[in-house]
Design a protein around this motif. Structure first.
Motif, PDB file in Angstrom:
ATOM      1  N   LEU A 341      14.118  21.455  32.433  1.00 53.38           N
ATOM      2  CA  LEU A 341      12.944  22.043  31.782  1.00 53.38           C
ATOM      3  C   LEU A 341      11.674  21.707  32.542  1.00 53.38           C
ATOM      4  CD1 LEU A 341      13.743  21.409  28.000  1.00 53.38           C
ATOM      5  CD2 LEU A 341      14.003  23.536  29.296  1.00 53.38           C
ATOM      6  N   ASP A 342      11.575  20.483  33.064  1.00 56.11           N
ATOM      7  CA  ASP A 342      10.398  20.114  33.853  1.00 56.11           C
ATOM      8  C   ASP A 342      10.365  20.881  35.169  1.00 56.11           C
ATOM      9  OD1 ASP A 342       9.576  18.424  31.879  1.00 56.11           O
ATOM     10  OD2 ASP A 342      10.387  16.609  32.817  1.00 56.11           O
ATOM     11  N   ARG A 345       9.086  24.274  34.273  1.00 55.99           N
ATOM     12  CA  ARG A 345       7.646  24.187  34.016  1.00 55.99           C
ATOM     13  C   ARG A 345       6.864  24.137  35.323  1.00 55.99           C
ATOM     14  NH1 ARG A 345       5.272  21.809  29.509  1.00 55.99           N
ATOM     15  NH2 ARG A 345       7.261  20.775  29.032  1.00 55.99           N
ATOM     16  N   SER A 346       7.354  23.340  36.268  1.00 58.94           N
ATOM     17  CA  SER A 346       6.644  23.163  37.534  1.00 58.94           C
ATOM     18  C   SER A 346       6.585  24.456  38.336  1.00 58.94           C
ATOM     19  CB  SER A 346       7.332  22.067  38.349  1.00 58.94           C
ATOM     20  OG  SER A 346       6.754  21.953  39.632  1.00 58.94           O
ATOM     21  N   VAL A 347       7.662  25.221  38.334  1.00 62.12           N
ATOM     22  CA  VAL A 347       7.737  26.406  39.201  1.00 62.12           C
ATOM     23  C   VAL A 347       7.180  27.655  38.523  1.00 62.12           C
ATOM     24  CG1 VAL A 347       9.332  27.963  40.397  1.00 62.12           C
ATOM     25  CG2 VAL A 347       9.718  25.489  40.441  1.00 62.12           C
ATOM     26  N   LEU A 348       7.469  27.848  37.220  1.00 60.94           N
ATOM     27  CA  LEU A 348       7.174  29.140  36.586  1.00 60.94           C
ATOM     28  C   LEU A 348       5.892  29.153  35.770  1.00 60.94           C
ATOM     29  CD1 LEU A 348      10.729  30.156  35.325  1.00 60.94           C
ATOM     30  CD2 LEU A 348       9.613  30.736  37.472  1.00 60.94           C
ATOM     31  N   ALA A 353       0.423  23.652  30.197  1.00 63.64           N
ATOM     32  CA  ALA A 353       1.339  24.110  29.150  1.00 63.64           C
ATOM     33  C   ALA A 353       1.593  22.990  28.158  1.00 63.64           C
ATOM     34  CB  ALA A 353       2.664  24.556  29.773  1.00 63.64           C
ATOM     35  N   ALA A 354       1.577  23.369  26.902  1.00 71.01           N
ATOM     36  CA  ALA A 354       1.948  22.422  25.851  1.00 71.01           C
ATOM     37  C   ALA A 354       3.466  22.310  25.794  1.00 71.01           C
ATOM     38  CB  ALA A 354       1.393  22.907  24.509  1.00 71.01           C
ATOM     39  N   PRO A 358       6.097  28.941  25.246  1.00 69.86           N
ATOM     40  CA  PRO A 358       7.087  29.962  24.870  1.00 69.86           C
ATOM     41  C   PRO A 358       8.192  30.145  25.894  1.00 69.86           C
ATOM     42  CG  PRO A 358       4.869  30.724  24.369  1.00 69.86           C
ATOM     43  CD  PRO A 358       4.712  29.432  25.101  1.00 69.86           C
ATOM     44  N   LEU A 359       7.870  30.048  27.194  1.00 68.79           N
ATOM     45  CA  LEU A 359       8.888  30.241  28.218  1.00 68.79           C
ATOM     46  C   LEU A 359       9.955  29.149  28.128  1.00 68.79           C
ATOM     47  CD1 LEU A 359       9.491  32.122  30.689  1.00 68.79           C
ATOM     48  CD2 LEU A 359       8.505  30.317  32.099  1.00 68.79           C
ATOM     49  N   LEU A 360       9.518  27.913  27.883  1.00 67.03           N
ATOM     50  CA  LEU A 360      10.475  26.809  27.774  1.00 67.03           C
ATOM     51  C   LEU A 360      11.277  26.911  26.470  1.00 67.03           C
ATOM     52  CD1 LEU A 360       8.313  23.843  29.107  1.00 67.03           C
ATOM     53  CD2 LEU A 360       9.897  25.316  30.352  1.00 67.03           C
TER      54      LEU A 360
END
Length: 777
Positions: A341-342, A345-348, A353-354, A358-360
């Motif tokens: 997940l991290d 988060r880093s790439v996309l 982001a909290a 929503p993407l996660l």
């Protein structure tokens, strides 16, 4: 400080835990892959005579069913409105399969499911869960550990310490789990544990351990790590009498129900991911787990359009690299859920982001899975469950996954059987399907719509509901009949409106044949009904349903004809009560009856039309009506050929001479029931009278009536509005207005008109003129 106070107790507990008394303890976290892997190693090493498992003793009767080779998790043992879920990653499932493979004795050892102690457990998804870890997750010890290790929460802490570490052997692993869980437990008082019901459960499990170990058997005890500390003193356990087992069943379960992120306190977050982790750790050499796991995760995400759009080859490579680097940086043996997940988060995600980005959240939902387990077809079918499952399968519903499926039905003959089945499920209250769009048949609204939209999903709760219902009825037809008779009994003292609603339900379910008593009850309600509005609404609903659902009426034509006739006669009998209604309600009733006579032009006899005309005459002459309702009756009589528009307008003209406000109310009523009279453009017609009335008003009076006038004219179509405008221009000597109506209207113009309407509504609201708008604008 907290760690220091727990150390002496932990040391004493550890000595008991490691003692050589023929008991091998396997403290677990439910549904943990690491616990499953090391439990299998422990069982292979110890080769016990018996495996004792946390789970209600009632479930021992289900062992043969549970261990059938065709049963595929996730499944759950169900009883007393509660579930005991088993999954690929469940250590309990591993213990059961290992015991069957090695021909060892297997026993569930927890309290019977009917015991009152279960009622104090946390309720999950509307029922009790026989597995829970809320106390473990929320202990003061775990909370401080999370802060110290800078983890986000207890789930990440567990993953780092247990799922992503290598251990030398099962003894080392379960020793660490015991320390972790016992330290968490010792932050609670014994009173708190007793109040939760855990104390009673642990006393019972100690007794069961003593009973089986007392036979000289070497036992492995598989229980939640929170309980192990309390079970160590099993040799001093009080005995208890065997209790009669309560009924229980094996049902399909689903991955989404196992997700800790959906509120299941004993679950691992994103269970589908941990199933993959267990699979690769079991099937591959250790050095290959990381690559295969990450490739599978990326492939799973790529199935969704959102990730397919955002993750090109370069992005997937970047996510892969980031997750691998995070794994190594954090000292993990293979990538964990939060490493991945991290990495995403880093790439996309290119902004701050909290945690609930929503993407996660979407990634977690996709990786969690929606697989539905299977119960062996070789076993005796569960009451009702098998029958309803087959019915829905035969009707082409998709039942393999628990994700809600949206489907649209065009209302035509070939869809009726499928729709009827959905309406039956809704009537019984299965929770299988819900209607999201389409005609409102029960209230006769939006019947112009020619399709219905439904969402459905076969879930564990559907199966559980059917299991409970099977205790009252042996099959689906009997269940429907039983519920229909119960509803009929409840309806006896209720209104015609409730009978009407139930009639429509039966019609849509195609089960009117099961409700012969309903016709008699409706007849009695019609005889007793003094509400003209309710009688008119009942008739209108029947007529509209006949128009849009004609095939459903085919088998009930004669009883429906009798009911319609009786309702019409009662309506005509009660119509003098029109004088007790407010003007708006009275006009609405007259319009409803006029619509009934039009809808029944072919079905009703001349006698019925004559009765309507005679009633209007009586009301106009003797009904003691308000001016508005009296002139509405005159307008309807004129429409039926009793007099003409000129006579009606002449009577209105006389009213203008001595009561202008009453004349306005009368004109308002006439336009409401016969708006096309506005198109009569002679000098004594309705437009001339209205023009004369408005000319005598000052600006304040005109502005106060403008919303009402606007509503009146809204009954006319655009061509009629243009013609009325031309008439008014001619009466007042104004220049002719430019053409407003274009017969060549296309979709683009309609969209423009809708946009202008929305702008007008917004402007009126901004100016404080909301009362000018109709309710639906």
């Amino acid at each position: 400080m907290l760690q220091d106070t727990l150390t002496p107790q932990l040391q004493a507990a550890r000595a008991k835990f490691a003692g050589d008394d023929g008991i091998f303890w396997a403290p677990i976290r439910h549904h943990s892959p690491a616990c499953s892997i090391y439990l299998r190693q422990l069982l292979d090493s110890v080769q016990p005579d018996a495996v004792l498992i946390e789970g209600a003793v009632d479930f021992n009767r289900q062992l043969e069913t549970l261990l059938d080779a065709q049963t595929v998790p996730p499944v759950a043992l169900y009883g007393q409105n509660s579930f005991y879920p088993l999954y690929d990653t469940s250590p309990e499932w591993v213990a059961l399969r290992w015991g069957r493979q090695h021909n060892k004795s297997l026993y569930f050892i927890d309290l019977p499911i009917a015991d009152k102690a279960w009622q104090r457990e946390d309720r999950e998804h509307g029922g009790i869960s026989f597995l829970h870890e809320a106390y473990l997750q929320h202990s003061e010890f775990i909370r401080k550990l999370v802060q110290t290790t800078r983890c986000r929460h207890g789930d990440e802490l567990w993953e780092r310490w247990f799922e992503l570490r290598r251990f030398d052997d099962p003894a080392q692993f379960f020793g660490r789990v015991f320390d972790y869980c016992t330290a968490a437990r010792l932050t609670y008082s014994e009173q708190a544990i007793a109040d939760s019901g855990d104390g009673a459960r642990e006393r019972f499990m100690r007794g069961e351990i003593a009973r089986h170990a007392g036979k000289g058997q070497r036992c492995v005890v598989v229980t939640g790590g929170f309980h192990t500390y309390a079970l160590l003193d099993w040799q001093n356990a009080p005995s208890h009498k065997p209790q009669q087992a309560s009924p229980s069943w094996l049902v399909r379960y689903s991955e989404d129900r196992l997700d800790a992120l959906s509120g299941y306190s004993a679950g691992m977050p994103v269970p589908g991911f941990y199933r993959r982790l267990l699979q690769w750790r079991s099937d591959l050499p250790e050095y290959g787990v990381a690559e295969e796991l990450l490739l599978q995760v990326l492939a799973d995400l790529h199935q969704h359009p959102l990730f397919r759009q955002q993750m090109n080859t370069a992005a997937k490579q970047a996510v892969f690299y980031q997750a691998m680097q995070l794994q190594q940086l954090r000292g993990h043996a293979w990538p964990g859920l939060y490493d991945i997940l991290d990495g995403l988060r880093s790439v996309l995600i290119k902004h701050d982001a909290a945690g609930d980005e929503p993407l996660l959240k979407q990634a977690c939902s996709l990786l969690a899975g929606d697989r539905l387990g299977q119960v062996s077809s070789a076993l005796p079918p569960l009451p009702l469950v098998d029958e309803v499952y087959r019915l829905l399968k035969r009707a082409r519903f998709k039942l393999e996954q628990t994700t809600k499926v949206t489907t649209t039905f065009t209302i035509r003959q070939r869809d009726n059987e499928r729709l009827a089945l959905l309406y039956q499920c809704r009537f019984i209250g299965l929770g299988f399907a819900e209607k999201t769009a389409g005609p409102d048949w029960e209230h006769g609204l939006h019947l112009h719509l020619r399709s219905e939209e439904w969402q459905y999903a076969w879930t564990p709760w559907v199966e559980a509901r059917l299991v409970d219902l099977s205790l009252t009825a042996p099959d689906w037809q009997s269940l429907l009949n039983q519920r229909i008779q119960e509803q009929l009994a409840e309806l006896r003292d209720l209104s015609l409106a409730e009978h009407q609603k139930f009639f429509v339900q039966l019609l849509l379910m195609k089960r009117l044949d099961l409700a012969h008593e309903l016709w008699r009850q409706i007849g009695q309600q019609l005889n007793d009904c003094s509400d003209c509005g309710q009688l008119a609404e009942f008739l209108l609903l029947l007529l509209r349903l006949r128009q849009h659902q004609n095939e459903l009426f085919e088998h009930y034509a004669e009883p429906i004809r009798r009911v319609v006739k009786q309702a019409w006669q009662q309506l005509m009998f009660m119509l003098p009560a029109l004088n007790s209604l407010p003007t708006s309600a009275g006009l609405r009733l007259l319009l409803q009856i006029r619509e009934i006579t039009r809808e029944c032009a072919e079905a009703l006899t001349d006698d019925w039309q004559n009765a309507w005309q005679a009633r209007l005459h009586w009301l106009e002459q003797y009904g003691e009506l308000s001016v508005a309702l009296r002139y509405a009756c005159l307008a309807l009589l004129t429409e039926l050929g009793d007099g003409g528009p000129a006579e009606l307008c002449a009577a209105l003209g006389k009213l203008f001479d001595y009561a202008p406000e009453a004349a306005y109310q009368a004109v308002n009523a006439v336009i409401t029931v016969t708006p096309y009279y506005l198109l009569h453009d002679d000098a004594l017609g309705l437009p001339a009278l209205l023009n004369r009335l408005l000319a005598g008003w000052d600006e304040e009076r005109f502005m106060s009536a403008l919303p009402e006038l606007r509503l009146l004219f809204s009954h006319l179509d655009p061509a009629a509005v243009e013609k009325l405008g031309d008439t008014l221009c001619e009466l007042n000597g104004w220049q002719a207005a430019p053409p407003l109506f274009n017969a060549d209207v296309d979709e683009h113009l309609l969209l423009q008109a809708r946009h202008l309407q929305q702008q007008l509504a917004a402007q009126l609201k901004a100016d404080g003129l909301e009362h000018w708008l109709e309710p639906d604008e």
